[in-house]
Write a protein that holds these residues in place. Structure first.
Motif, PDB file in Angstrom:
ATOM      1  N   ALA A  51       9.317  13.710  -8.066  1.00 64.16           N
ATOM      2  CA  ALA A  51       9.002  12.345  -7.653  1.00 64.16           C
ATOM      3  C   ALA A  51       8.510  12.353  -6.209  1.00 64.16           C
ATOM      4  N   ALA A  52       7.680  11.365  -5.877  1.00 61.68           N
ATOM      5  CA  ALA A  52       7.176  11.267  -4.505  1.00 61.68           C
ATOM      6  C   ALA A  52       6.982   9.805  -4.129  1.00 61.68           C
ATOM      7  N   PHE A  53       7.293   9.503  -2.881  1.00 62.40           N
ATOM      8  CA  PHE A  53       6.958   8.217  -2.268  1.00 62.40           C
ATOM      9  C   PHE A  53       5.979   8.503  -1.136  1.00 62.40           C
ATOM     10  N   LYS A  54       4.870   7.753  -1.097  1.00 61.60           N
ATOM     11  CA  LYS A  54       3.893   7.897  -0.019  1.00 61.60           C
ATOM     12  C   LYS A  54       3.683   6.541   0.638  1.00 61.60           C
ATOM     13  N   ALA A  55       3.728   6.543   1.962  1.00 61.25           N
ATOM     14  CA  ALA A  55       3.563   5.310   2.731  1.00 61.25           C
ATOM     15  C   ALA A  55       2.084   5.009   2.944  1.00 61.25           C
ATOM     16  N   ARG A  56       1.835   3.838   3.510  1.00 59.47           N
ATOM     17  CA  ARG A  56       0.462   3.468   3.873  1.00 59.47           C
ATOM     18  C   ARG A  56      -0.098   4.526   4.822  1.00 59.47           C
ATOM     19  N   GLY A  57      -1.323   4.973   4.573  1.00 56.32           N
ATOM     20  CA  GLY A  57      -1.905   6.024   5.398  1.00 56.32           C
ATOM     21  C   GLY A  57      -3.100   5.537   6.194  1.00 56.32           C
ATOM     22  N   THR A  58      -3.662   6.449   6.974  1.00 54.76           N
ATOM     23  CA  THR A  58      -4.901   6.186   7.693  1.00 54.76           C
ATOM     24  C   THR A  58      -5.939   7.192   7.214  1.00 54.76           C
ATOM     25  N   SER A  59      -7.186   6.757   7.117  1.00 53.68           N
ATOM     26  CA  SER A  59      -8.251   7.608   6.601  1.00 53.68           C
ATOM     27  C   SER A  59      -9.470   7.490   7.489  1.00 53.68           C
ATOM     28  N   LYS A  71       0.834  -1.208   0.000  1.00 54.47           N
ATOM     29  CA  LYS A  71       0.000   0.000   0.000  1.00 54.47           C
ATOM     30  C   LYS A  71       0.866   1.255   0.000  1.00 54.47           C
ATOM     31  N   TRP A  72       1.923   1.214  -0.824  1.00 53.51           N
ATOM     32  CA  TRP A  72       2.787   2.361  -1.058  1.00 53.51           C
ATOM     33  C   TRP A  72       2.414   3.002  -2.387  1.00 53.51           C
ATOM     34  N   SER A  73       2.856   4.225  -2.558  1.00 50.42           N
ATOM     35  CA  SER A  73       2.654   4.931  -3.820  1.00 50.42           C
ATOM     36  C   SER A  73       3.989   5.509  -4.265  1.00 50.42           C
ATOM     37  N   LEU A  74       4.343   5.260  -5.529  1.00 44.88           N
ATOM     38  CA  LEU A  74       5.579   5.782  -6.110  1.00 44.88           C
ATOM     39  C   LEU A  74       5.182   6.554  -7.360  1.00 44.88           C
ATOM     40  N   ARG A  75       5.394   7.858  -7.341  1.00 43.41           N
ATOM     41  CA  ARG A  75       4.835   8.733  -8.370  1.00 43.41           C
ATOM     42  C   ARG A  75       5.900   9.639  -8.963  1.00 43.41           C
ATOM     43  N   LEU A  76       5.790   9.884 -10.260  1.00 46.34           N
ATOM     44  CA  LEU A  76       6.579  10.900 -10.942  1.00 46.34           C
ATOM     45  C   LEU A  76       5.589  11.871 -11.555  1.00 46.34           C
ATOM     46  N   ARG A  77       5.625  13.114 -11.101  1.00 43.89           N
ATOM     47  CA  ARG A  77       4.629  14.102 -11.534  1.00 43.89           C
ATOM     48  C   ARG A  77       5.318  15.258 -12.255  1.00 43.89           C
ATOM     49  N   GLU A  95     -14.235  11.625  -0.230  1.00 46.71           N
ATOM     50  CA  GLU A  95     -13.562  10.673  -1.122  1.00 46.71           C
ATOM     51  C   GLU A  95     -12.496   9.964  -0.304  1.00 46.71           C
ATOM     52  N   GLN A  96     -12.728   8.691  -0.015  1.00 51.70           N
ATOM     53  CA  GLN A  96     -11.815   7.944   0.841  1.00 51.70           C
ATOM     54  C   GLN A  96     -10.567   7.469   0.108  1.00 51.70           C
ATOM     55  N   ALA A  97     -10.644   7.307  -1.210  1.00 53.47           N
ATOM     56  CA  ALA A  97      -9.536   6.741  -1.977  1.00 53.47           C
ATOM     57  C   ALA A  97      -8.731   7.832  -2.670  1.00 53.47           C
ATOM     58  N   SER A  98      -7.424   7.654  -2.706  1.00 57.41           N
ATOM     59  CA  SER A  98      -6.548   8.587  -3.408  1.00 57.41           C
ATOM     60  C   SER A  98      -6.738   8.448  -4.919  1.00 57.41           C
ATOM     61  N   LYS A  99      -6.196   9.402  -5.667  1.00 60.19           N
ATOM     62  CA  LYS A  99      -6.232   9.299  -7.133  1.00 60.19           C
ATOM     63  C   LYS A  99      -5.558   8.010  -7.594  1.00 60.19           C
ATOM     64  N   HIS A 100      -4.441   7.679  -6.963  1.00 58.98           N
ATOM     65  CA  HIS A 100      -3.707   6.469  -7.320  1.00 58.98           C
ATOM     66  C   HIS A 100      -4.580   5.231  -7.135  1.00 58.98           C
TER      67      HIS A 100
END
Length: 206
Positions: free
Chosen positions: A69-77, A55-61, A188-193
């Protein structure tokens, strides 16, 4: 890694989005006027889906042609308030970004992985402005208009995002509640990813 604290709300129509842009309360809180930036977010994973499994996100924007670039860890919602750790770095490719992201606090495991491929992308125009709330916290308010793309499928994107830049989230939540009531917005509970990945598993074009 820095802590990202944000709220995402679904916007039902372009008419509602335009009303949000003209909202008198929002304008009374603005530090500056609306600004626009073209965004192209490309998300990456390994053939073994290491990012999805963790449940990680690796993005190039690309942000108006600037690559971040960004790395996002597992989050809480909870009730649209999303909290997760994030690290960013300027890089022109995901391969060049990995050591920079790890140096910033992303898991060292990323250095051992290879064969990153694009899993999905999101193309959108972001209209955003800084807001100073009554408790002196600072929030970025953004309206995102665009499209999610995955596995040859597309879905419309239209949402409001509030991101806490400084201070505590209490009054950002209060602003979110006021806008939800005024314009019929839904959390909106879910990210764009995550939504793009869900689109890849769906049966067809929305």
């Amino acid at each position: 890694m820095a802590m990202e604290i944000e709220i995402k709300l679904r916007v039902d129509s372009e008419e509602t989005a335009s009303r949000l842009e003209r909202d008198s309360e929002v304008h009374s809180l603005m530090l500056d006027g609306w600004r626009d930036v073209d965004m192209l977010s490309r998300y990456f994973d390994t053939p073994g889906h290491v990012m999805q499994r963790n449940k990680w996100s690796l993005r190039l924007r690309s942000e108006n042609g600037v690559s971040v670039a960004a790395f996002k860890a597992r989050g809480t919602s909870r009730d649209a308030l999303l909290v997760r750790q994030e690290v960013q770095a300027h890089a022109d490719s995901i391969e060049a970004a990995i050591p920079l992201l790890v140096a910033g606090g992303a898991p060292s495991e990323l250095l051992e992985l290879g064969g990153f491929d694009e899993s999905c992308r999101v193309e959108f125009l972001r209209r955003f402005a800084g807001l100073r709330l009554p408790d002196r916290s600072v929030v970025e308010m953004a309206i995102d208009r665009g499209v999610l793309r995955a596995s040859g499928k597309t879905a419309r994107l239209l949402e409001l995002e509030l991101e806490l830049l400084s201070g505590e989230p209490g009054q950002m939540l209060a602003l979110s509640d006021a806008l939800r009531l005024r314009y019929g917005l839904t959390p909106e509970q879910a990210s764009k990813h995550v939504r793009a990945l869900m689109l890849a598993r769906s049966s067809g074009k929305e």
